[in-house]
Design a protein around this motif. Structure first.
Motif: not given
Length: 72
Positions: A37-49, A63-64
């Protein structure tokens, strides 16, 4: 989740260590740092522990692209 304004997108993203929407999934703590939602569907970033020896089950994203950057 707050959607980024065009001004925020132009100046980048900065979240502290304890910021972001947090979810538990398959025993992993996942914190959304930048959402689609922050990048109009172009990118996402998650921190995973993830505990040693565990992780996401085998899967495919047709698709990604998916990248991992291991900190420890």
């Amino acid at each position: 989740m707050t959607v980024a304004t065009p001004d925020r997108a132009k100046h980048g993203y900065l979240l502290s260590k304890d910021e972001g929407d947090a979810y538990w999934l398959f025993g992993m703590l996942e914190i959304v740092k930048i959402s689609r939602a922050d990048t109009d569907g172009q990118f996402g970033l998650m921190e995973v522990t993830v505990r040693a020896g565990e992780g996401s089950p085998w899967h495919v994203h047709p698709e990604e692209d998916e990248w991992f950057y291991v900190l420890e």
